[in-house]
Design an enzyme around this catalytic site. Structure first.
Site, mmCIF file in Angstrom:
data_model
loop_
_atom_site.group_PDB
_atom_site.id
_atom_site.type_symbol
_atom_site.label_atom_id
_atom_site.label_comp_id
_atom_site.label_asym_id
_atom_site.label_seq_id
_atom_site.Cartn_x
_atom_site.Cartn_y
_atom_site.Cartn_z
ATOM 1 N N GLN A 31 0.934 -1.371 -0.075
ATOM 2 C CA GLN A 31 -0.139 0.225 0.009
ATOM 3 C C GLN A 31 0.804 1.140 -0.229
ATOM 4 O OE1 GLN A 31 -2.537 0.709 3.324
ATOM 5 N NE2 GLN A 31 -3.516 2.631 2.973
ATOM 6 N N LYS B 8 13.659 -2.504 0.225
ATOM 7 C CA LYS B 8 12.319 -2.124 0.516
ATOM 8 C C LYS B 8 11.990 -0.445 0.844
ATOM 9 C CE LYS B 8 11.295 -5.789 3.521
ATOM 10 N NZ LYS B 8 10.805 -7.254 4.510
ATOM 11 N N ASP C 177 3.710 -15.965 7.917
ATOM 12 C CA ASP C 177 4.244 -16.548 6.802
ATOM 13 C C ASP C 177 4.825 -17.483 5.989
ATOM 14 O OD1 ASP C 177 2.870 -16.519 3.385
ATOM 15 O OD2 ASP C 177 4.285 -14.656 3.281
#
Length: 855
Positions: free
Chosen positions: A573, A608, A710
Site C-alpha cells: 500500500q 524495501k 507467512d
C-alpha cells in the site's frame, strides 16, 4: 462468557467470506479513486480537445477541486450530436474501472456550466478507441443537473483501460464544463484481449432460448470474437444454474459464455489470450458451470501453448486433465497450474466432456518477467486498504445471503441467552452457598499476582502455565469442564503501555516465562499480516518493542546513488520491494557479517522502499521494521545490510540470494529419478539439507518469541550450495497473489499454509509457524509443482480448518509426496496436530532433521 467473544470473532471472520466474490477482480471492492481528486494523476496526464482559457484547462477538470476557474471548459459550446470535445486521462497502466464521478463548474457560486449527459471512450493502447456501452447497448450516461453536486455512475459492465475520455453530450447548444474522477483498481492480470469462438444459444425444453453469447465484448464480433475483452473478465462469476443471473434486468444466461460440442470439429474450444508484456505465469483459473443434468460439464482436459512477442508458438504445451464431477452440480473455479512459463500470449484448447461447456470468468496469476532498468521508479499510489465511502456491497444473491446471516445471528443469540441464563442461576447458587459458609470458614488466596494465571477451567501454577498455550482452553460444553466459582479472582489489568502498542502485529504479553526448559508460545491477535511495503510483518513481543524503541539503529547509512535498480519484486500500500545491484557494500555492512561474493564484486540486494507520500503511521511502522530487522543475526535469516533514512524515500537494504526464492528454484528442477535428461535435478540429501536450514532459522526466530506468520517456500531464498535464508516479502509479489486469500480488501491471508487456530481464532503463534513449516516441507518434497490443497477451493480450505477444530476424523491432510520417506511425512503430520501443545518445537524439528541426515 468466554465463548461469546470467541463466537463473535468467528462470525466476524466468516461474514466477509460468505459475501466475498469468487472472481479475482471483484467490482464491489475495486472502487478506489484513481487520483483525479487526490492529485496522484499529474497535470501532464490530463489533456483535452480544447479549452476556453488557461484557467479552464484540462488540469482543472478534477472532481471536487476549485482550482483555476473551477473546471475544464471546452473552447466552444457543445452542439447536439457533435462529439468533438473531450477530456482525456492517461493512467499509464491498465486499470479495471468500475465507477465514474462527474461535476459541473461551481466556482464559488459564479459558475453555472455542467454536462447533462456524456459518453465514455476508452483505449488500452492509445490507438484503438472503444465506445463504452451498457449491457443493453446504450452509450450515453446521465450527467449532472446542476454545477455543484457530484454524480456517481456505475459502469456496468466495467472496463479495462489505460486511456479514458469523457465526451460531453447535449440535446441543445450549450456551454459545458466538467470535473471528473475515475474509480477502480490496477488490472493485475495484464490481459489486453482474448480471441474465442462466438457464444451460442441454448434451447430449453419448451422452446425458451438461453443466450450464451459474450454480449459486452468490446472487440470485433462475427463467427468469432477478436481483439477485445468481455464477460470472461468482468469480475462476475456465474451461478450454479446457468439459466439464472447475478445481474438485474438482463436476460437468462447472461453470466456465461457457452459453446455446443457439435460446433467444435476437433472436440475442443480454442481461446487465445494476449498480454501487455512477457509475463511469468503461475496459474490460470477458469470458472465453469457443471449443471450436468442439462448436459453441461467442466472441461475434461486443457492444453495450453505459449508464445513470446512475435515468435512462433512453443511446441511443448502444458496438458492438464481433470477429474469430472457427476455428483455436485455446483459451478466452480478450476485451477490450472502453468508452472512459471514465460509468455506474452497463451493459446488454450478446452476439451468438451459433454454436450455443452460454459465459462463465466478466466483469470491469470502472473508477474512481469522482466523490468526495464532505465524505467523511472513508479509513483502511482496503490489502492488504500482503509474503508472507502464509495464502496458498495455486491447485492447479488441477496436473499440467500440475508437468510444465512439471519439464521447465524439467531443461533448466536440463542446460545448467548442460554449462557447468560446459566450464569444468572450460577451466581444465585454462589450467593446462597456463600451465606451458608460465611459463618463457618473464610477462604483467602495469597498467590502472588505476578506469577500466577487462571485458565478457564482451573487455577494454574507457574509450572503448568509454561506448557500450555493460552488458546488451548476447555470449553464449557465438554464433560471435563469444572468451573471454580469460589476461587476465581480477577486477572491483573494491563497498564496502558502494555495494552496498546504502536506497532501493528505486536504480541501482547499474556504471561511471564515459565521455568527454564519449558517451551511457551508468543501469541498475537492479528488480522492483517501485511506491512507497509507489501511483505508480511513479524509478530514481535511487546516487551521486545519496548526495548527496541529506545535504541538507535546500529546500521550504516548507504549512499542512495550507488543503488542500481534491476527489477521490481513486489509492492504494497505504501511502498515497494526492488531487486538492486550495489558495489562497495563491504564498506557499509556489519563487520561481523560476511558477504557471499568476492571482494569488489557487485552484490544483489533487496531494497524495501517507502513511498514519499506515505502517512506518518506508515513511516513509523517502517522504522520499527528496520529496528526489528536490525536485531536478527542468524545465518539462515536475511540480514539487514544498510539503510537510507536521511531523506525520502526511506529504504532498507537486505540480502538477496542469487538463485531467487525456493519456490521458483525447485519448480525449475526435478527429483533425481526423473526421466527428463535436460532438466536439472536436486537430490534427496540436498532437499533435507535445505529443510534443516529452514528449521534452524525458525528455531532462532522462536527463541526470540518472534512469529513469522507467512512461512512458505516463496519466502525462502536460495544461495550458493543450497544455502537457505528466510525472507518476508513473498506476500508483496503479484507472482504469488494466487497463494493468498483476500477478505473484503481488509486482510491478505495465506490460508493454505495457516493453522486452524490462525484462520478461525486469529491466533498467530510459534505453534502456527510450526504448522506452516509442515506445509513448507511438503512443498519442498513436491518440488513446488502444485499449491497445497490444490484440489480444494479457498472456501473448501476454510471448511477443512473447521474439521481440524472439530477433530472428528473428517479433516483432509496433504498427501505424502512421492519421494518423501515415511519418517519425514510423519514429521509433517506432527506439525499439523490439532492441539498446539502436541506439535513439536522448532528445536525438536531441527534436531530430528539433523539426526535423520546422519542415518
Amino acid at each position: 462468557m468466554i465463548l461469546i467473544p470467541r463466537m463473535l470473532l468467528v462470525l466476524f471472520l466468516l461474514l466477509p467470506i460468505l459475501s466475498s466474490a469468487k472472481a479475482q477482480v471483484n467490482p464491489a471492492i475495486c472502487r478506489y479513486p484513481l487520483g483525479m481528486s487526490g492529485g496522484q494523476i499529474p497535470d501532464e496526464d490530463i489533456t483535452a480537445s480544447s479549452q476556453w482559457s488557461e484557467s479552464t484547462a484540462a488540469k482543472y477538470g478534477r472532481l471536487d477541486s476549485e482550482e483555476g476557474d473551477g473546471a475544464w471548459c471546452p473552447e466552444i459550446p457543445v452542439e447536439p450530436d457533435d462529439l468533438k470535445e473531450f477530456l482525456q486521462i492517461d493512467l499509464h497502466t491498465l486499470h479495471f474501472i468500475t465507477l465514474v464521478g462527474t461535476q459541473g463548474r461551481h466556482a464559488g457560486g459564479h459558475g453555472i456550466e455542467f454536462a447533462p449527459m456524456y459518453k465514455i471512450n476508452y483505449s488500452r493502447d492509445g490507438t484503438r478507441w472503444i465506445s463504452w456501452r451498457n449491457r443493453h447497448g446504450k452509450q450515453v450516461l446521465d450527467g449532472n443537473s446542476n454545477p455543484y453536486d457530484i454524480f456517481l455512475k456505475d459502469l456496468e459492465p466495467p472496463i479495462v483501460a489505460r486511456f479514458v475520455r469523457f465526451i460531453p453530450v447535449t440535446d441543445h447548444s450549450m456551454n459545458v464544463c466538467m470535473r471528473v474522477e475515475l474509480y477502480g483498481c490496477v488490472w493485475l492480470d495484464g490481459l489486453v484481449s482474448y480471441n474465442a469462438p462466438a457464444g451460442q444459444q441454448f434451447v430449453l425444453p419448451g422452446g425458451s432460448i438461453i443466450y450464451l453469447n459474450d454480449s459486452v465484448y468490446d472487440g470485433a464480433v462475427g463467427y468469432s470474437m477478436t481483439e477485445g475483452l468481455g464477460q470472461l473478465t468482468d469480475g462476475v462469476s456465474g451461478l450454479d444454474d446457468f439459466t439464472q443471473t447475478h445481474e438485474y434486468h438482463v436476460w437468462p444466461g447472461y453470466d456465461y459464455v457457452g459453446w455446443r460440442n457439435e460446433s467444435a470439429t476437433n472436440g475442443y474450444i480454442e481461446i487465445m489470450f494476449e498480454f501487455d508484456r512477457i509475463r511469468n505465469f503461475t496459474t490460470m483459473k477458469v470458472h465453469c458451470n457443471n449443471m450436468f443434468a442439462k448436459g453441461v460439464k467442466i472441461f475434461k482436459e486443457v492444453q495450453c501453448y505459449f508464445r513470446s512477442e512475435a515468435s512462433e508458438w512453443e511446441p511443448n504445451a502444458i496438458s492438464f486433465p481433470l477429474v469430472l464431477d457427476d455428483v455436485n452440480p455446483s459451478a466452480r473455479f478450476v485451477t490450472v497450474p502453468l508452472h512459471h512459463r514465460m509468455a506474452s500470449a497463451i493459446k488454450c484448447q478446452y476439451h468438451f466432456a459433454d454436450t455443452w461447456m460454459m465459462f463465466s470468468e478466466i483469470t491469470f496469476q502472473s508477474d512481469a518477467a522482466m523490468y526495464n532498468n532505465s524505467e523511472a521508479l513508479p509513483t502511482s499510489p496503490m489502492a488504500p486498504t482503509t474503508y472507502d465511502p464509495m464502496l458498495k456491497v455486491d447485492d447479488s444473491n441477496t436473499r440467500i445471503l440475508i437468510g444465512c446471516l439471519v439464521a447465524i445471528i439467531f443461533i448466536l443469540l440463542a446460545i448467548i441467552v442460554i449462557i447468560l441464563w446459566r450464569q444468572f442461576w450460577q451466581k444465585m447458587l454462589e450467593k446462597a452457598s456463600r451465606r451458608m459458609l460465611d459463618d463457618e470458614m473464610t477462604v483467602s488466596l495469597s498467590l502472588p499476582s505476578d506469577s500466577s494465571m487462571f485458565n478457564n477451567n482451573r487455577s494454574s501454577s507457574p509450572s503448568e502455565q509454561g506448557s500450555n498455550s493460552t488458546y488451548d482452553r476447555i470449553f464449557p460444553l465438554r464433560p471435563d469442564y469444572q468451573e471454580p466459582s469460589r476461587l476465581i479472582r480477577k486477572l491483573p489489568e494491563f497498564a496502558p503501555g502494555e495494552e496498546e502498542s504502536g506497532c501493528s502485529g505486536v504480541v501482547k504479553p499474556v504471561q511471564p516465562s515459565g521455568p527454564e526448559g519449558v517451551p511457551h508460545y508468543a501469541e498475537a491477535d492479528i488480522v492483517n499480516l501485511q506491512g507497509v511495503t507489501g511483505g508480511n510483518t513479524y509478530s514481535v513481543p511487546a516487551v521486545t518493542m519496548d526495548l527496541l524503541s529506545g535504541k538507535d539503529v546500529a546500521v550504516e547509512e548507504f549512499p542512495r546513488k550507488l543503488l542500481t535498480f534491476k527489477e521490481k519484486l513486489g509492492e504494497g500500500q505504501f511502498g515497494e520491494v526492488h531487486l538492486c545491484e550495489v558495489e562497495g557494500m563491504e564498506k557499509f555492512k556489519d563487520k561481523d557479517f560476511a558477504l557471499d561474493v568476492s571482494a569488489n564484486q557487485p552484490v544483489l540486494v533487496a531494497v524495501k522502499m517507502l513511498r514519499a507520500d506515505a502517512n506518518k503511521n506508515a513511516r513509523n511502522d517502517f522504522l520499527k521494521e528496520i529496528k526489528i530487522m536490525s536485531r536478527l543475526k542468524d545465518p539462515n535469516i536475511i540480514h539487514l545490510l544498510a539503510v537510507c533514512i536521511t531523506d525520502d524515500p526511506l529504504c532498507m537494504i537486505t540480502e538477496y540470494m542469487e538463485n531467487g526464492d525456493l519456490n521458483q528454484f525447485l519448480s525449475r528442477h526435478e527429483p533425481p529419478n526423473s526421466s527428463s535428461s535436460d532438466v536439472r535435478t536436486v537430490s534427496y540429501t540436498n532437499l533435507k539439507f535445505m529443510a534443516t536450514q529452514i528449521a534452524s532459522g525458525m528455531k532462532y526466530l522462536s527463541s526470540l518469541n518472534f512469529v513469522h506468520r507467512d512461512l512458505a517456500t516463496r519466502n525462502c531464498l536460495v544461495g550458493k550450495n543450497y544455502t537457505i535464508k528466510i525472507a518476508d516479502f513473498g506476500m508483496s509479489r503479484n507472482l504469488y497473489s494466487g497463494d493468498y486469500y483476500r477478505i473484503q480488501g481488509r486482510a491478505v491471508l495465506p490460508i493454505r499454509w495457516m493453522s486452524w487456530e490462525s484462520i478461525l481464532l486469529g491466533k498467530f503463534t510459534t505453534a502456527s509457524d510450526v504448522w506452516a513449516f509442515g506445509v513448507t516441507l511438503w512443498e519442498t518434497f513436491t518440488f513446488c509443482q502444485e499449491q497445497p490443497y490444490s484440489q480444494l477451493s479457498d472456501e473448501q480450505v476454510i471448511e477443512n480448518t473447521g474439521e481440524f477444530f472439530r477433530d472428528q476424523g473428517r479433516q483432509t491432510y496433504l498427501p505424502q509426496p512421492a519421494i518423501c520417506p515415511d519418517s519425514v511425512y510423519k514429521l509433517m503430520l506432527s506439525c499439523w496436530r490439532r492441539d498446539t501443545k502436541n506439535r513439536p518445537s522448532f528445536q525438536e524439528i531441527h534436531l530430528l532433521l539433523l539426526q535423520q541426515g546422519d542415518e
